[in-house]
Design a protein around this motif. Structure first.
Motif, PDB file in Angstrom:
ATOM      1  N   VAL A   2       1.007  -1.720  -0.018  1.00 17.42           N
ATOM      2  CA  VAL A   2      -0.042   0.067  -0.202  1.00 17.42           C
ATOM      3  C   VAL A   2       0.782   1.556  -0.073  1.00 17.42           C
ATOM      4  CG1 VAL A   2      -1.193   1.537   1.357  1.00 17.42           C
ATOM      5  CG2 VAL A   2      -2.017  -1.228   1.439  1.00 17.42           C
ATOM      6  N   ASP A   3       1.710   1.455   0.806  1.00 17.40           N
ATOM      7  CA  ASP A   3       2.638   2.865   0.627  1.00 17.40           C
ATOM      8  C   ASP A   3       3.340   2.730  -0.574  1.00 17.40           C
ATOM      9  OD1 ASP A   3       4.649   0.383   1.030  1.00 17.40           O
ATOM     10  OD2 ASP A   3       5.915   1.212   2.244  1.00 17.40           O
ATOM     11  N   LEU A   4       3.845   2.061  -1.300  1.00 22.39           N
ATOM     12  CA  LEU A   4       4.504   2.115  -2.570  1.00 22.39           C
ATOM     13  C   LEU A   4       3.148   2.432  -3.429  1.00 22.39           C
ATOM     14  CD1 LEU A   4       6.757  -1.334  -3.381  1.00 22.39           C
ATOM     15  CD2 LEU A   4       7.039   0.914  -1.601  1.00 22.39           C
ATOM     16  N   GLU A   5       2.188   1.959  -3.292  1.00 22.27           N
ATOM     17  CA  GLU A   5       0.721   2.611  -4.429  1.00 22.27           C
ATOM     18  C   GLU A   5       0.833   4.117  -3.858  1.00 22.27           C
ATOM     19  OE1 GLU A   5      -0.292   0.820  -6.786  1.00 22.27           O
ATOM     20  OE2 GLU A   5       0.468  -1.138  -6.432  1.00 22.27           O
ATOM     21  N   HIS A   6       0.972   4.451  -2.659  1.00 26.14           N
ATOM     22  CA  HIS A   6       0.170   5.505  -2.199  1.00 26.14           C
ATOM     23  C   HIS A   6       1.644   6.071  -3.106  1.00 26.14           C
ATOM     24  CE1 HIS A   6       0.183   9.174  -0.475  1.00 26.14           C
ATOM     25  NE2 HIS A   6       1.332   8.270  -0.014  1.00 26.14           N
ATOM     26  N   TYR A   7       2.800   6.363  -2.661  1.00 29.31           N
ATOM     27  CA  TYR A   7       3.789   6.918  -3.484  1.00 29.31           C
ATOM     28  C   TYR A   7       3.801   7.143  -5.211  1.00 29.31           C
ATOM     29  CZ  TYR A   7       5.904   7.289   0.763  1.00 29.31           C
ATOM     30  OH  TYR A   7       5.893   8.241   2.105  1.00 29.31           O
ATOM     31  N   ALA A   8       3.340   6.286  -5.580  1.00 32.93           N
ATOM     32  CA  ALA A   8       3.349   5.882  -7.319  1.00 32.93           C
ATOM     33  C   ALA A   8       1.667   6.508  -7.824  1.00 32.93           C
ATOM     34  CB  ALA A   8       3.017   4.732  -7.241  1.00 32.93           C
ATOM     35  N   GLN A   9       1.311   7.055  -6.921  1.00 36.63           N
ATOM     36  CA  GLN A   9       0.405   7.216  -7.009  1.00 36.63           C
ATOM     37  C   GLN A   9       0.526   9.264  -6.613  1.00 36.63           C
ATOM     38  OE1 GLN A   9      -3.221   5.796  -4.608  1.00 36.63           O
ATOM     39  NE2 GLN A   9      -3.850   4.591  -5.957  1.00 36.63           N
ATOM     40  N   GLN A  10       0.552   9.696  -5.778  1.00 42.94           N
ATOM     41  CA  GLN A  10       0.672  10.596  -5.103  1.00 42.94           C
ATOM     42  C   GLN A  10       1.464  11.187  -6.446  1.00 42.94           C
ATOM     43  OE1 GLN A  10       2.416  11.924  -0.633  1.00 42.94           O
ATOM     44  NE2 GLN A  10       4.565  12.306  -2.755  1.00 42.94           N
ATOM     45  N   GLU A  11       3.255  10.495  -6.580  1.00 44.60           N
ATOM     46  CA  GLU A  11       4.019  10.918  -8.270  1.00 44.60           C
ATOM     47  C   GLU A  11       3.583  10.995  -9.548  1.00 44.60           C
ATOM     48  OE1 GLU A  11       6.928  12.701  -7.261  1.00 44.60           O
ATOM     49  OE2 GLU A  11       6.901  11.996  -4.593  1.00 44.60           O
ATOM     50  N   GLY A  12       2.347  10.726  -9.214  1.00 45.04           N
ATOM     51  CA  GLY A  12       1.916  10.384 -10.798  1.00 45.04           C
ATOM     52  C   GLY A  12       0.518  11.996 -10.770  1.00 45.04           C
ATOM     53  N   ALA A  13       0.750  12.035  -9.725  1.00 43.70           N
ATOM     54  CA  ALA A  13       0.105  13.506  -9.030  1.00 43.70           C
ATOM     55  C   ALA A  13       1.128  13.929  -9.369  1.00 43.70           C
ATOM     56  CB  ALA A  13      -1.718  13.085  -8.766  1.00 43.70           C
ATOM     57  N   ALA A  14       1.871  14.561  -8.863  1.00 39.20           N
ATOM     58  CA  ALA A  14       2.633  15.664  -8.890  1.00 39.20           C
ATOM     59  C   ALA A  14       3.614  15.396 -10.433  1.00 39.20           C
ATOM     60  CB  ALA A  14       4.182  15.403  -8.051  1.00 39.20           C
ATOM     61  N   LEU A  15       3.126  14.890 -11.234  1.00 39.31           N
ATOM     62  CA  LEU A  15       3.802  14.922 -12.448  1.00 39.31           C
ATOM     63  C   LEU A  15       2.698  15.468 -13.765  1.00 39.31           C
ATOM     64  CD1 LEU A  15       5.721  14.309 -15.194  1.00 39.31           C
ATOM     65  CD2 LEU A  15       4.627  12.420 -15.274  1.00 39.31           C
ATOM     66  N   GLU A  16       1.217  14.992 -13.110  1.00 36.69           N
ATOM     67  CA  GLU A  16       0.375  15.667 -13.317  1.00 36.69           C
ATOM     68  C   GLU A  16       0.460  17.077 -13.775  1.00 36.69           C
ATOM     69  OE1 GLU A  16      -2.318  16.780 -16.793  1.00 36.69           O
ATOM     70  OE2 GLU A  16      -1.098  14.617 -16.917  1.00 36.69           O
ATOM     71  N   ARG A  17       0.695  17.595 -12.255  1.00 32.07           N
ATOM     72  CA  ARG A  17       0.997  18.875 -11.754  1.00 32.07           C
ATOM     73  C   ARG A  17       1.854  19.746 -12.866  1.00 32.07           C
ATOM     74  NH1 ARG A  17      -0.305  23.389 -12.005  1.00 32.07           N
ATOM     75  NH2 ARG A  17      -0.478  24.774 -10.518  1.00 32.07           N
ATOM     76  N   ALA A  18       3.064  18.756 -12.364  1.00 32.08           N
ATOM     77  CA  ALA A  18       4.184  19.687 -13.245  1.00 32.08           C
ATOM     78  C   ALA A  18       3.428  19.908 -15.049  1.00 32.08           C
ATOM     79  CB  ALA A  18       5.362  19.341 -13.476  1.00 32.08           C
ATOM     80  N   ARG A  19       2.904  18.751 -15.561  1.00 33.47           N
ATOM     81  CA  ARG A  19       2.484  19.350 -17.174  1.00 33.47           C
ATOM     82  C   ARG A  19       2.209  19.889 -17.500  1.00 33.47           C
ATOM     83  NH1 ARG A  19       1.189  13.640 -17.587  1.00 33.47           N
ATOM     84  NH2 ARG A  19       3.114  13.081 -18.005  1.00 33.47           N
ATOM     85  N   GLU A  20       0.884  19.701 -16.054  1.00 32.49           N
ATOM     86  CA  GLU A  20       0.001  21.232 -16.401  1.00 32.49           C
ATOM     87  C   GLU A  20       0.524  22.669 -16.859  1.00 32.49           C
ATOM     88  OE1 GLU A  20      -2.905  21.221 -13.149  1.00 32.49           O
ATOM     89  OE2 GLU A  20      -3.852  18.236 -14.207  1.00 32.49           O
ATOM     90  N   ALA A  21       1.869  22.680 -15.399  1.00 31.28           N
ATOM     91  CA  ALA A  21       2.441  23.738 -15.516  1.00 31.28           C
ATOM     92  C   ALA A  21       2.949  23.801 -17.015  1.00 31.28           C
ATOM     93  CB  ALA A  21       3.279  24.207 -14.283  1.00 31.28           C
ATOM     94  N   LEU A  22       3.715  23.349 -17.163  1.00 35.08           N
ATOM     95  CA  LEU A  22       4.311  23.026 -18.528  1.00 35.08           C
ATOM     96  C   LEU A  22       3.624  23.740 -19.494  1.00 35.08           C
ATOM     97  CD1 LEU A  22       7.315  20.203 -19.006  1.00 35.08           C
ATOM     98  CD2 LEU A  22       7.584  22.748 -18.796  1.00 35.08           C
ATOM     99  N   SER A  23       2.144  23.271 -19.371  1.00 35.17           N
ATOM    100  CA  SER A  23       1.528  23.495 -20.711  1.00 35.17           C
ATOM    101  C   SER A  23       0.647  24.797 -20.864  1.00 35.17           C
ATOM    102  CB  SER A  23       0.137  23.069 -20.979  1.00 35.17           C
ATOM    103  OG  SER A  23      -0.486  22.709 -21.720  1.00 35.17           O
ATOM    104  N   GLU A  24       0.321  25.315 -19.586  1.00 31.99           N
ATOM    105  CA  GLU A  24      -0.308  26.729 -19.537  1.00 31.99           C
ATOM    106  C   GLU A  24       1.256  27.840 -19.432  1.00 31.99           C
ATOM    107  OE1 GLU A  24      -1.455  26.547 -14.831  1.00 31.99           O
ATOM    108  OE2 GLU A  24      -3.163  25.090 -15.543  1.00 31.99           O
TER     109      GLU A  24
END
Length: 188
Positions: free
Chosen positions: A38-60
């Motif tokens: 569960v802890d590894l899944e949590h960190y993987a999901q958290q980093e996936g969301a952070a990547l999406e945020r960084a991707r949005e910032a690049l696009s904007e």
């Protein structure tokens, strides 16, 4: 994102996106071999969301992603899988090094953007970019019990490399390589 033409902001966003590509891949790699922990899944999901945020910032900001992102994705995944299979002491040391590398990157980017704004006498410019960098810097990425990655002061006090142990050596290498890869990716 009114002042996106500044080179420091472009480097900060491109580098931050590249860092998140590598981090997300690292944690996905650990989760792949982690047996559904569960802890590894949590960190993987958290980093996936952070990547999406960084991707949005690049696009904007209309900043192109790094051409190095494919290499970072593969390298991050391989490193994550390798450390996921390593003994716990090594795994936690490398995990801590990845976390510290990301924190160091965001601190460096925040400083560079702030210095550029002060030099241009525009302290209010790029507030949104600084906020994104702070959000990414402040993510909790290190699990409890993970030792701090060796820093330069610790390395200077060593008499023998063996004192670091396998985990310490791996952490030093990951921190060094990760920092250089992120800096290179921000420019490519």
């Amino acid at each position: 994102y009114k002042r996106m033409s500044t080179s420091h902001v472009k480097l900060a966003l491109r580098g931050s996106h590249a860092a998140e590509v590598a981090a997300a891949a690292f944690f996905r790699g650990q989760a792949c071999v982690g047996g559904g922990r569960v802890d590894l899944e949590h960190y993987a999901q958290q980093e996936g969301a952070a990547l999406e945020r960084a991707r949005e910032a690049l696009s904007e900001a209309r900043v192109r992603p790094s051409l190095f992102q494919g290499v970072l994705n593969v390298g991050g995944m391989a490193a994550g899988m390798a450390t996921g299979l390593a003994p716990q002491r090594v795994r936690l040391a490398v995990w801590s090094a990845v976390s510290e590398t990301l924190s160091d990157h965001y601190i460096e980017q925040l400083r560079a953007v702030r210095e550029q704004q002060e030099a241009a006498s525009q302290p209010q410019a790029d507030v949104a970019v600084r906020q994104i960098l702070r959000e990414l810097r402040d993510l909790e990425r290190t699990p409890e019990g993970a030792p701090p990655a060796p820093d330069i002061l610790m390395l200077q006090k060593l008499e023998k490399v063996q004192e670091l142990g396998v985990g310490g050596v791996a952490a030093v290498l990951v921190k060094w390589a990760g920092g250089h890869a992120i800096r290179a990716a921000s420019r490519i």
